[in-house]
Enzyme design. Structure first.
Site, PDB file in Angstrom:
ATOM      1  N   LYS A 115       0.826  -1.206   0.000  1.00  0.00           N
ATOM      2  CA  LYS A 115       0.000   0.000   0.000  1.00  0.00           C
ATOM      3  C   LYS A 115       0.855   1.249   0.000  1.00  0.00           C
ATOM      4  CE  LYS A 115      -4.234  -1.697   1.601  1.00  0.00           C
ATOM      5  NZ  LYS A 115      -4.261  -2.326   2.907  1.00  0.00           N
ATOM      6  N   GLU A 199      -4.402   6.655   8.541  1.00  0.00           N
ATOM      7  CA  GLU A 199      -5.253   7.489   7.688  1.00  0.00           C
ATOM      8  C   GLU A 199      -6.412   8.000   8.520  1.00  0.00           C
ATOM      9  OE1 GLU A 199      -6.723   5.067   4.476  1.00  0.00           O
ATOM     10  OE2 GLU A 199      -4.919   5.324   3.280  1.00  0.00           O
ATOM     11  N   HIS A 234     -15.414  -7.833   5.268  1.00  0.00           N
ATOM     12  CA  HIS A 234     -14.526  -7.653   4.115  1.00  0.00           C
ATOM     13  C   HIS A 234     -14.690  -8.713   3.045  1.00  0.00           C
ATOM     14  CE1 HIS A 234     -12.823  -4.393   6.287  1.00  0.00           C
ATOM     15  NE2 HIS A 234     -12.502  -5.176   7.288  1.00  0.00           N
ATOM     16  N   ARG A 291      -5.443  -8.175 -10.712  1.00  0.00           N
ATOM     17  CA  ARG A 291      -5.952  -9.456 -11.223  1.00  0.00           C
ATOM     18  C   ARG A 291      -7.342  -9.247 -11.826  1.00  0.00           C
ATOM     19  NH1 ARG A 291      -7.057  -9.223  -5.661  1.00  0.00           N
ATOM     20  NH2 ARG A 291      -9.308  -9.129  -5.311  1.00  0.00           N
TER      21      ARG A 291
HETATM   22  C1  MV4 Z   1     -10.795   2.603   4.950  1.00  0.00           C
HETATM   23  C2  MV4 Z   1     -12.041   2.773   5.574  1.00  0.00           C
HETATM   24  C3  MV4 Z   1     -12.291   3.970   6.191  1.00  0.00           C
HETATM   25  N1  MV4 Z   1     -11.349   4.943   6.195  1.00  0.00           N
HETATM   26  N2  MV4 Z   1      -9.889   3.584   4.960  1.00  0.00           N
HETATM   27  C4  MV4 Z   1     -11.298  -2.025   3.973  1.00  0.00           C
HETATM   28  C5  MV4 Z   1     -10.723  -2.830   2.876  1.00  0.00           C
HETATM   29  C6  MV4 Z   1      -9.564  -2.070   2.383  1.00  0.00           C
HETATM   30  N3  MV4 Z   1      -9.449  -2.184   0.953  1.00  0.00           N
HETATM   31  C7  MV4 Z   1      -9.804  -0.676   2.827  1.00  0.00           C
HETATM   32  N4  MV4 Z   1     -10.904  -0.697   3.729  1.00  0.00           N
HETATM   33  C8  MV4 Z   1     -11.345   0.432   4.337  1.00  0.00           C
HETATM   34  N5  MV4 Z   1     -10.461   1.461   4.342  1.00  0.00           N
HETATM   35  C9  MV4 Z   1     -10.179   4.727   5.602  1.00  0.00           C
HETATM   36  N6  MV4 Z   1      -9.256   5.684   5.648  1.00  0.00           N
HETATM   37  C10 MV4 Z   1     -12.961   1.737   5.553  1.00  0.00           C
HETATM   38  C11 MV4 Z   1     -12.611   0.545   4.938  1.00  0.00           C
HETATM   39  C12 MV4 Z   1     -13.608  -0.459   4.998  1.00  0.00           C
HETATM   40  C13 MV4 Z   1     -14.183  -1.000   3.863  1.00  0.00           C
HETATM   41  C14 MV4 Z   1     -13.789  -0.616   2.590  1.00  0.00           C
HETATM   42  C15 MV4 Z   1     -14.386  -1.141   1.498  1.00  0.00           C
HETATM   43  C16 MV4 Z   1     -15.372  -2.115   1.630  1.00  0.00           C
HETATM   44  C17 MV4 Z   1     -15.755  -2.511   2.864  1.00  0.00           C
HETATM   45  C18 MV4 Z   1     -15.172  -1.969   3.994  1.00  0.00           C
HETATM   46  C19 MV4 Z   1     -15.598  -2.395   5.250  1.00  0.00           C
HETATM   47  C20 MV4 Z   1     -15.029  -1.869   6.355  1.00  0.00           C
HETATM   48  C21 MV4 Z   1     -14.024  -0.919   6.237  1.00  0.00           C
END
Ligand code: MV4
Length: 479
Positions: A115, A199, A234, A291
């Site tokens: 990341k 973040e 997730h 992918r």
């Molecule tokens: C976040 C977020 C809130 N704020 N970043 C979860 C998976 C990963 N790809 C990034 N994710 C998140 N990052 C910040 N700064 C909330 C999530 C997140 C989330 C993101 C996408 C789909 C489902 C999720 C479920 C919980 C938290």
């Protein structure tokens, strides 16, 4: 390219082979002992046993798979998703052995696998990112100060994580240090890399991802978005395209940002750029998946493309013949992941024997399936049986088709997420389009499903009773 080996199993192996077949390319399956009679093995032109059931003794054995490919004069390997699909070393090994890896170059896989490296790579391109610190935290005191100036709640993320693994929300300064120490030791244990960063925590985001496709001649296209907010821990459960909240302007902005992310790592092939969208429609780049994704079919349906075909074409060096202007969204597509999991019992895997397994059929219904009636579901792999996909002129039409298709999907012997899917598609928040990543947590409880099942049983009993009385009348007629 005359022969492709598919280094995967289940629905995605079959999905890839279907396109290869359509293009006149021969297919090779690989399989583990428990998969010897699996549909992907029967579907392929040739099939080779590669080891025992556990993935690390079969589907993850890169060198073994390359050896098989060389023995059978295979030109290219398609990795599907999971397993070796985002393994940069495997991509390198393929090329070293004169076999085309159908995917991006190892350089792009590596950058996007971290990341922090990803954030670094896109910096020059003005891509919106969530406010935070974009380097690995070494000094906890300094990080605490930064967190305070960003403002709590903040989120700690592991650089090597992904798909939500290694994340921790911190609500206040008082918890910062202890949460930080936990996050670092978790990251070391899970990924062998303790790099974490912070973040600002976006409280109620939507998860919107953009499909991109790049050739080796400098063209990068975006094939619009997929809305993937309906997920559980997730794990995505329902996906759709297009999203009901993007305006044409926002769609174009996000699409162009996604193309720049792809450009930043010299991308080739199919990729997905993940964004968060907050309540005010601000979007932020999260990560790129290098992918073909599980949910790619919804994009195929609304754009009229075959993403696997495009992957194969660009992998063999062809230039993309469609342009961005050619691409238009037509209709609406939904996908439900059908897992052998019990929605009444905390979604525990419900592996066993498929006593009955009948797929729904009809216009606007597509099932990407990897199983058949009479099979045992192995415990060793992901318990996804199939993806149920519907396509309609409008979102409402796609929803109606989906509910019908769920009712006509017959599975006995194991529990599945089909009733859970019905719950989602009938829910007011889903219908109205007003939902975020907290949908399942907010609205779902097993009791609701049980109640629904109870009501349906009651109705079924009443219908049966009515029929019984009707039949009685007929029987009595001779009197
Ligand atoms: C976040 C977020 C809130 N704020 N970043 C979860 C998976 C990963 N790809 C990034 N994710 C998140 N990052 C910040 N700064 C909330 C999530 C997140 C989330 C993101 C996408 C789909 C489902 C999720 C479920 C919980 C938290």
């Amino acid at each position: 390219m005359k022969k492709i080996l598919v280094a995967n199993r289940g629905e995605i192996a079959i999905r890839v082979m279907k396109t290869a077949q359509k293009m006149g390319i021969k297919t090779v399956a690989v399989y583990s002992t428990v998969d010897r009679n699996a549909p992907h093995v029967k579907f392929a032109d040739e099939a080779v046993w590669i080891g025992e059931a556990p993935s690390n003794q079969s589907y993850l054995l890169g060198s073994k798979i390359i050896e098989v490919a060389k023995n059978l004069n295979v030109d290219a390997i398609h990795p599907g998703y999971g397993f070796l699909s985002e393994n940069a070393d495997f991509a390198v090994e393929c090329e070293k052995n004169g076999i085309v890896f159908i995917g991006p170059k190892s350089h792009a896989i590596k950058i996007m696998g971290s990341k922090l490296a990803a954030k670094e790579a896109v910096k020059a391109y003005n891509i919106p990112m969530v406010p935070g610190i974009d380097e690995a935290i070494t000094d906890i005191e300094k990080a605490k100060q930064a967190a305070t100036s960003i403002g709590f709640p903040i989120l700690i993320k592991a650089s090597a994580g992904g798909g939500g693994k290694g994340m921790r929300v911190v609500d206040s300064e008082a918890d910062f240090e202890s949460q930080m120490n936990r996050a670092i030791s978790e990251a070391v244990a899970a990924f062998g890399d303790g790099s974490v960063f912070i973040e600002k925590y976006v409280g109620s985001p939507r998860h919107i991802e953009i499909q991109v496709m790049a050739d080796s001649h400098g063209t990068i296209l975006y094939l619009f978005e997929r809305e993937c907010s309906i997920q559980r821990r997730h794990q995505k459960v329902v996906e759709e395209a297009p999203s009901s909240v993007l305006t044409p302007e926002l769609r174009k902005k996000m699409g162009e940002a996604a193309v720049l992310v792809a450009k930043s790592c010299d991308y080739l092939g199919a990729g997905t750029v993940e964004f968060l969208l907050d309540e005010n429609n601000n979007f932020y780049f999260l990560e790129m998946n290098t992918r073909l994704q599980v949910e790619h079919p919804v994009t195929e349906l609304i754009t009229g493309t075959d993403l696997v075909e495009l992957q194969i074409r660009v992998a063999r060096g062809e230039a993309l013949t469609i342009t961005q202007e050619d691409l238009q969204i037509k209709g609406h597509a939904l996908e439900l992941r059908v897992y052998a999991e019990d929605p009444l019992n905390d979604f525990l895997p419900s592996v066993g024997h498929l006593d009955v397994y009948q797929l729904p059929v009809g216009d606007g219904i597509r099932v990407d399936n990897g199983f058949e009636q009479g099979m045992d579901i192995p415990i060793y792999y992901d318990p996804m049986l199939a993806k149920l996909i519907t396509y309609g002129k409008t979102r409402e039409e796609a929803i109606q088709l989906m509910i019908k298709a769920i009712e006509n999907y017959q599975v006995e012997g194991v529990q599945t997420t089909l009733p859970f899917g019905k719950f989602v598609f009938e829910h007011e928040a889903f219908r109205s389009g007003k939902f975020d990543t907290h949908f399942v947590k907010k609205y779902y409880s097993p009791e609701i499903l049980k109640e629904q099942a109870g009501k349906e049983a009651e109705i079924a009993a009443l219908i049966a009773l009515k029929q019984y009385f009707e039949d009685q009348k007929i029987v009595r007629l001779p009197n």
